[in-house]
Scaffold this motif. Structure first.
Motif, PDB file in Angstrom:
ATOM      1  N   ALA A 577      36.993  37.619-108.691  1.00 54.05           N
ATOM      2  CA  ALA A 577      37.279  36.326-108.069  1.00 54.05           C
ATOM      3  C   ALA A 577      37.403  35.293-109.182  1.00 54.05           C
ATOM      4  N   ALA A 578      37.992  34.148-108.838  1.00 51.88           N
ATOM      5  CA  ALA A 578      38.136  33.090-109.842  1.00 51.88           C
ATOM      6  C   ALA A 578      36.763  32.594-110.286  1.00 51.88           C
ATOM      7  N   TRP A 579      35.810  32.600-109.336  1.00 53.22           N
ATOM      8  CA  TRP A 579      34.415  32.258-109.658  1.00 53.22           C
ATOM      9  C   TRP A 579      33.545  32.712-108.510  1.00 53.22           C
ATOM     10  N   ASP A 580      32.278  32.907-108.824  1.00 58.26           N
ATOM     11  CA  ASP A 580      31.301  33.287-107.818  1.00 58.26           C
ATOM     12  C   ASP A 580      30.887  32.019-107.063  1.00 58.26           C
ATOM     13  N   PRO A 581      30.989  32.036-105.721  1.00 55.31           N
ATOM     14  CA  PRO A 581      30.669  30.822-104.957  1.00 55.31           C
ATOM     15  C   PRO A 581      29.238  30.339-105.183  1.00 55.31           C
ATOM     16  N   GLU A 582      28.331  31.263-105.432  1.00 57.44           N
ATOM     17  CA  GLU A 582      26.941  30.850-105.665  1.00 57.44           C
ATOM     18  C   GLU A 582      26.817  30.067-106.975  1.00 57.44           C
ATOM     19  N   LEU A 583      27.553  30.502-107.992  1.00 57.25           N
ATOM     20  CA  LEU A 583      27.541  29.777-109.268  1.00 57.25           C
ATOM     21  C   LEU A 583      28.189  28.410-109.103  1.00 57.25           C
ATOM     22  N   GLU A 584      29.255  28.381-108.317  1.00 58.28           N
ATOM     23  CA  GLU A 584      29.933  27.103-108.070  1.00 58.28           C
ATOM     24  C   GLU A 584      28.958  26.124-107.427  1.00 58.28           C
ATOM     25  N   LYS A 585      28.194  26.614-106.447  1.00 61.84           N
ATOM     26  CA  LYS A 585      27.234  25.733-105.765  1.00 61.84           C
ATOM     27  C   LYS A 585      26.149  25.261-106.723  1.00 61.84           C
ATOM     28  N   TYR A 586      25.771  26.148-107.646  1.00 61.85           N
ATOM     29  CA  TYR A 586      24.707  25.775-108.585  1.00 61.85           C
ATOM     30  C   TYR A 586      25.172  24.705-109.573  1.00 61.85           C
ATOM     31  N   TRP A 587      26.356  24.901-110.156  1.00 67.17           N
ATOM     32  CA  TRP A 587      26.755  24.040-111.280  1.00 67.17           C
ATOM     33  C   TRP A 587      27.530  22.790-110.882  1.00 67.17           C
ATOM     34  N   MET A 588      28.310  22.863-109.833  1.00 63.53           N
ATOM     35  CA  MET A 588      29.196  21.737-109.531  1.00 63.53           C
ATOM     36  C   MET A 588      28.422  20.648-108.796  1.00 63.53           C
ATOM     37  N   PRO A 589      28.851  19.377-108.913  1.00 64.51           N
ATOM     38  CA  PRO A 589      30.011  18.933-109.676  1.00 64.51           C
ATOM     39  C   PRO A 589      29.698  18.766-111.154  1.00 64.51           C
ATOM     40  N   VAL A 590      30.745  18.533-111.948  1.00 63.12           N
ATOM     41  CA  VAL A 590      30.580  18.177-113.351  1.00 63.12           C
ATOM     42  C   VAL A 590      29.802  16.856-113.401  1.00 63.12           C
ATOM     43  N   ASP A 591      28.700  16.851-114.157  1.00 59.92           N
ATOM     44  CA  ASP A 591      27.866  15.642-114.194  1.00 59.92           C
ATOM     45  C   ASP A 591      28.407  14.601-115.164  1.00 59.92           C
ATOM     46  N   LEU A 592      29.066  15.084-116.221  1.00 59.70           N
ATOM     47  CA  LEU A 592      29.631  14.136-117.190  1.00 59.70           C
ATOM     48  C   LEU A 592      30.907  14.737-117.757  1.00 59.70           C
ATOM     49  N   TYR A 593      31.983  13.976-117.683  1.00 63.30           N
ATOM     50  CA  TYR A 593      33.279  14.438-118.184  1.00 63.30           C
ATOM     51  C   TYR A 593      33.766  13.388-119.168  1.00 63.30           C
ATOM     52  N   VAL A 594      34.026  13.808-120.398  1.00 62.11           N
ATOM     53  CA  VAL A 594      34.428  12.858-121.432  1.00 62.11           C
ATOM     54  C   VAL A 594      35.780  13.265-122.007  1.00 62.11           C
ATOM     55  N   GLY A 595      36.656  12.303-122.142  1.00 64.26           N
ATOM     56  CA  GLY A 595      37.961  12.601-122.731  1.00 64.26           C
ATOM     57  C   GLY A 595      38.761  11.339-122.939  1.00 64.26           C
ATOM     58  N   GLY A 596      39.915  11.512-123.531  1.00 62.76           N
ATOM     59  CA  GLY A 596      40.751  10.364-123.882  1.00 62.76           C
ATOM     60  C   GLY A 596      41.383   9.706-122.660  1.00 62.76           C
ATOM     61  N   ALA A 597      41.655   8.420-122.792  1.00 64.74           N
ATOM     62  CA  ALA A 597      42.207   7.658-121.677  1.00 64.74           C
ATOM     63  C   ALA A 597      43.645   8.050-121.364  1.00 64.74           C
ATOM     64  N   GLU A 598      44.291   8.806-122.266  1.00 62.28           N
ATOM     65  CA  GLU A 598      45.674   9.187-121.990  1.00 62.28           C
ATOM     66  C   GLU A 598      45.764  10.107-120.770  1.00 62.28           C
ATOM     67  N   HIS A 599      44.616  10.683-120.386  1.00 59.35           N
ATOM     68  CA  HIS A 599      44.621  11.527-119.195  1.00 59.35           C
ATOM     69  C   HIS A 599      44.069  10.815-117.973  1.00 59.35           C
ATOM     70  N   ALA A 600      43.955   9.491-118.084  1.00 63.45           N
ATOM     71  CA  ALA A 600      43.315   8.731-117.020  1.00 63.45           C
ATOM     72  C   ALA A 600      44.056   8.862-115.700  1.00 63.45           C
ATOM     73  N   VAL A 601      45.330   9.104-115.736  1.00 62.91           N
ATOM     74  CA  VAL A 601      46.073   9.171-114.489  1.00 62.91           C
ATOM     75  C   VAL A 601      46.435  10.605-114.131  1.00 62.91           C
ATOM     76  N   LEU A 602      47.331  11.223-114.888  1.00 60.45           N
ATOM     77  CA  LEU A 602      47.927  12.458-114.390  1.00 60.45           C
ATOM     78  C   LEU A 602      46.958  13.632-114.305  1.00 60.45           C
ATOM     79  N   HIS A 603      46.353  14.014-115.420  1.00 60.06           N
ATOM     80  CA  HIS A 603      45.472  15.179-115.371  1.00 60.06           C
ATOM     81  C   HIS A 603      44.392  14.995-114.315  1.00 60.06           C
ATOM     82  N   LEU A 604      43.782  13.819-114.304  1.00 55.94           N
ATOM     83  CA  LEU A 604      42.671  13.605-113.385  1.00 55.94           C
ATOM     84  C   LEU A 604      43.132  13.580-111.935  1.00 55.94           C
TER      85      LEU A 604
END
Length: 939
Positions: A577-604
RNA sequence: GCCGAAGUGGCGGAAUGGCAGACGCGCCGGACUCAAAAUCCGGUGGGCUAACACCCGUGUGGGUUCGAGUCCCACCUUCGGUACCA
């Protein structure tokens, strides 16, 4: 030998961490809260790492190392966003297969990133070009293809909240009775669908170009003409999620700026669709509409427009269709046919850029036809003009020149009547109009025999007229988005193949899940094919799936892999599978996401969209992927000082020079049209004067001082490898954090790097005997209790660094460590315990030196999992405090008093202080403000 | 044009509405050295002073407050995003 030597220390600890897998993460560790800290994974370009990369990576690494010491189970992964155009272009240029250049680039990036000592769990590394990865990218695509959006579906999510609107399996799509072809109907509702969309085809280059490769209707490379031609392509129906993408931003911890950018991009507006018939018999049409209601699609001779200002309907004096509007051929009168045809052809030749660039003068042609304004039965002329865009709203507008600047200009140019229908108040109903008139007010001159808007404020008038239109089947309330459906295919080799096959009736069929991944064929010739069709078409064996079925030859855009990589990190080796649902429940959501502002619109926006589809279909447990987002600021090159010289060699002030563009190159001209050239000045040639800088040798010449974006052409790019070689990774990390707030744009300074390097060397000498021949503790470091003052400094430093790290104020955290070192290098006795505390506090920011000091202080294992130091809060408080004494708000004296003094005693002490008395002498005290922290006498 | 962010020493930047300029760079002076580098110690917003003191100072103009870099209003400048979006 025992000088501070990062080149010796750093590889040693990097190897240590690597070999012992110090930062491998266990899933679901009992008793530890989880923390998922994510970096935007890089595109491994041939140019190697840029100093912008380590900025964000260092910030997240500090958070991770700190939080581990605070007892968190931290997930901190890294990977490669490796499909994409530059790799393919480089491959074509050098005739190397993109898989090879990609592999090399990844190796370079991995080496560079590892040389900076980040605490990634490298066992979770992902690579979007790995078939074991893109297998699941294809799987998600098929899931999107298997989904339709039901805007009315009411459901309850896991948190018990009621939600309206959901992506549902296509099998659940109700088929309206009488549908002739249910499959075609289903295909028309899928979130992934095919459509004829124009591509940028460059015949000279024999390739399709991305929008970024087209400049002013010509190819960026070579300047060849580019034509737009329609091609069957994949679209993703992101517009279906427009409301949720805008509304669900509310609960996220993102900067208001980024939220606003996303909202603007979605561009939701509310208004009305109104139908204008082109008919001789308006009365009959109107009566039919009143009985039958408004049809889903307008009749063949009805112009449907979208407007956000239905309240101004009485002021519509003409209409405009986009030149491509399908109605144009049908309604154009014979005498206008030639002019219309010519205009349409000219418009078709213009690129989108041209059409938007030629902003000022409006062009257009009348079709000769007239439509009838449904509110007053008035015939108004129908024009075509390229300022109306086919792909927004309905591709047609009603023009209200009285209250829209754009329409005003057009009406002026073509002498079309302009009518006031909004005024400040009823008395102003006949005031003359101009372009600067306010848009909101009360309606005027807006009445017919069954409704009058006159006197109504704009908002009320909108509601009233919309209800009136709806009741008569002439229009309805409508919502529109600037957001367009997402063009999801590229005519390129180096991307994920679509996991679909196409039959002879052009019907699409999903490749069965067990046949994923659909691998990219090993093409020897991966260059563009010379036709608009994608290069994969050349893999004839691969394309032929069976006698009846052929493969899709488009590939996915670079965004695809990055839309979900944060989910694969949770379970990167899972082949079921793409991921184990139990792991997804444990880890998500991302608590902190850091990156350049050039992705402020499209990627996000794109990844939020995919995530919402996955959420609706039950594969992820949170509606949003990234709870907290921080955009690091750009790092500019070193500040440059520039003056100009003319052809005669004379200096010219920067203030009188204009910068222009000619064929992409910068051109400078000064007063009188003289050509001048910029001259980069050394700092010694420049003097600060008044508002700015002047040339030292001639103070009349003003100098331009600014920092620019790093770019190869400007020659101001800083290579992180060089910095690491010279000063070490700890210095690079520390400097990038010390420059200023993470989110600010800030210029590079090599002098600044030297500064933090000196600090680290001082820290080394604080602990290590730098005069000995071997590495050993400085004799002043002793196993003794700290003095009370030392204990206070230690406690203050712990508390301060802790506060700063929690708030991501890395620059001030570092300055507190500097203060610590400044205090202890002056000490003749340095308690070992204090030195150990220092090593632990330093560890998140300069981990190599911290580990080394920790070892020299007698520890045998890494400090990465040591608990964060604690302190006695009582030590933060002094026995006496200095209280500022103000007179009329001005600081006059500092009074030292015992801690905890009562306010009465404090006031008395202040009044009786000789210095204070001298200020109060002969004045009447009108008021005294006594606070725990200050006294203010008002006289 | 619209939206957003920001304007503090020579420079990067600190300051829960309460001592403006922490920390670093640069500069000045001193120690060490034959000398330099490195290192260590001291100084460093401007004005006026022999010195103490005093005055002025956070883009501009107003306002709120006992007190404003910080809050409110208007404006200017810079940076980022976006643009014929009906």
């Amino acid at each position: 030998m025992p000088a501070y030597h990062p080149q010796r220390i750093e590889p040693k600890w990097q190897t240590y961490w690597d070999e012992r897998k110090t930062f491998r993460v266990q899933d679901r560790v009992p008793g530890k809260p989880k923390l998922y800290v994510l970096d935007m994974f890089p595109y491994p370009s041939g140019a190697g790492l840029h100093v912008g990369h380590p900025e964000g990576y260092t910030a997240t690494d500090i958070v991770c190392r700190y939080k581990r010491m605070r007892g968190f189970n931290v997930l901190h992964p890294m990977g490669w966003d490796a499909f994409g155009l530059p790799a393919e272009q480089y491959a074509v240029k050098t005739n190397t297969h993109p898989s090879i250049t990609t592999r090399n680039n990844i190796e370079t990036f991995r080496r560079q990133i590892k040389s900076l000592g980040f605490s990634y769990d490298w066992d979770r590394e992902v690579d979007t070009t790995d078939p074991d990865y893109y297998k699941w990218t294809q799987w998600i695509f098929l899931l999107i293809h298997d989904t339709w959006y039901d805007p009315d579906f009411v459901w309850t999510d896991a948190s018990g909240a009621e939600r309206v609107g959901k992506g549902r399996p296509i099998a659940d799509l109700p088929i309206p009775p009488g549908t002739i072809d249910p499959d075609a109907y289903r295909d028309s509702k899928r979130l992934a669908y095919r459509a004829q969309i124009p591509v940028n085809w460059c015949p000279n280059l024999g390739t399709v170009l991305a929008n970024e490769e087209v400049k002013d209707g010509r190819s960026e490379v070579g300047g060849h003409p580019v034509v737009r031609m329609p091609l069957e392509q994949w679209m993703l129906r992101i517009t279906a999620y427009g409301d949720r993408l805008a509304a669900e931003l509310d609960g996220l911890d993102w900067s208001p700026a980024i939220k606003e950018m996303q909202r603007n991009w979605v561009g939701r507006s509310e208004g009305a669709e109104v139908d204008f018939p082109i008919t001789a018999d308006f009365a009959a049409w109107r009566d039919t509409r009143a009985q039958v209601g408004r049809p889903e699609l307008p009749e063949a001779d009805v112009v449907r427009v979208y407007t956000t200002r239905p309240d101004t309907l009485f002021g519509a004096t003409y209409m405009v269709l986009a030149p491509e509007h399908p109605l144009v051929d049908r309604i154009t009168t014979p005498d206008q046919a030639a002019a219309v045809a010519a205009y349409r052809e000219a418009a078709a030749r213009k690129s989108d850029l041209d059409r938007t660039d030629l902003a000022k003068t409006k062009t257009g042609v009348a079709t000769g036809a007239h439509a009838i304004n449904p509110v007053n039965g008035e015939p108004i002329p129908v024009w075509i003009a390229d300022y109306v865009l086919m792909n927004y709203g309905t591709g047609a507008i009603m023009a209200v020149p009285g209250h829209a600047e754009r329409d005003f200009e057009f009406a002026r140019a073509f002498e079309i009547p302009i009518r006031r229908v909004v005024a400040r108040d009823l008395d102003q109903a006949d005031a003359p109009l101009d372009a600067a008139d306010p848009e909101l007010g009360v309606a005027v001159h807006s009445a017919n025999d069954s409704i009058t808007l006159d006197g109504m404020p704009t908002a009320d008038a909108k509601r009233a007229i919309t209800a009136w239109l709806e009741a008569r089947g002439l229009g309805r309330k409508a919502v529109n988005y600037k957001l367009r459906d997402w063009l999801f295919s590229r005519q390129r080799y180096w991307g994920e193949p679509f996991p679909v096959v196409i039959d002879e009736h052009e019907r699409v069929h999903a490749v069965p899940l067990e046949d994923l991944p659909v691998r990219l064929p090993e093409l020897a010739d991966f260059k563009p094919s010379g036709r608009p069709e994608p290069p994969l078409g050349k893999a004839t064996e691969w394309v032929r799936y069976s006698d009846e079925l052929r493969r899709e030859t488009n590939t996915m855009p670079q965004w695809a892999g990055s839309c979900w990589y944060y989910l694969r990190y949770l379970d990167p080796k899972n082949d079921q599978a793409a991921w184990d649902p139990e792991l997804e429940k444990y880890w998500m959501p991302v608590d902190l996401y850091v990156g350049g502002a050039e992705h402020a619109v499209l990627h996000l926006l794109y990844s939020r969209f995919w995530h919402k589809v996955l959420f609706d279909r039950g594969y992820v447990s949170t509606p949003e992927p990234f709870q907290r987002l921080v955009n690091q600021g750009m790092i500019l090159g070193e500040t440059e000082y520039t003056a100009f010289r003319d052809d005669a060699g004379a200096w010219v002030s920067a203030a009188e020079v204009r910068v222009g563009q000619n064929e992409g190159a910068e051109v400078w001209t000064a007063a009188g049209g003289r050509n001048v050239a910029p001259v980069k000045l050394a700092e010694e040639q420049v003097v600060k004067k008044g508002e700015g800088f002047v040339l030292a040798e001639d103070p009349a010449i003003r100098v331009d001082s600014r920092a620019h974006k790093m770019s190869k052409s400007r020659g101001n790019v800083i290579n992180p490898d060089v910095v690491v070689e010279q000063y070490g990774a700890d210095s690079l990390r520390l400097y990038e954090m010390f420059m200023g707030p993470l989110e600010a744009t800030k210029p590079w300074s090599m002098k600044g790097v030297e500064g933090v390097y000196r600090f680290l060397a001082r820290a080394w000498r604080m602990v290590v005997d730098h005069e000995a021949d071997v590495i050993r503790l400085d004799p002043r470091v002793a196993d003794v209790e700290p003095t009370i003052d030392q204990a206070k400094i230690v406690a203050r430093t712990i508390a301060g660094v802790e506060d700063d790290l929690e708030a991501h104020r890395f620059n001030t955290a570092i300055s507190k460590l500097m203060e610590f070192v400044n205090a202890f290098t002056g000490a003749e006795v340095r308690p070992k315990k204090a030195m150990e505390t220092f090593a632990l506090l330093l560890a998140p920011m300069a981990p190599h030196l911290a580990e080394e000091l920790w070892e020299i202080l007698g520890h045998e294992t890494t400090l990465a999992h040591e608990p964060w130091p604690t302190y006695d809060p009582a030590l933060l408080i002094d026995d006496t405090v200095e209280i500022p004494i103000q007179v009329n708000g001005k600081l006059r004296h500092l009074l030292t008093v015992p801690l905890g003094i009562s306010l009465e005693d404090l006031e008395a002490a202040a009044r009786s202080d000789a210095k204070v008395m001298s200020y109060l002498e002969g004045k009447t005290i009108r008021k005294v403000i006594v606070k725990e922290k200050l006294v203010n006498f008002v006289v």
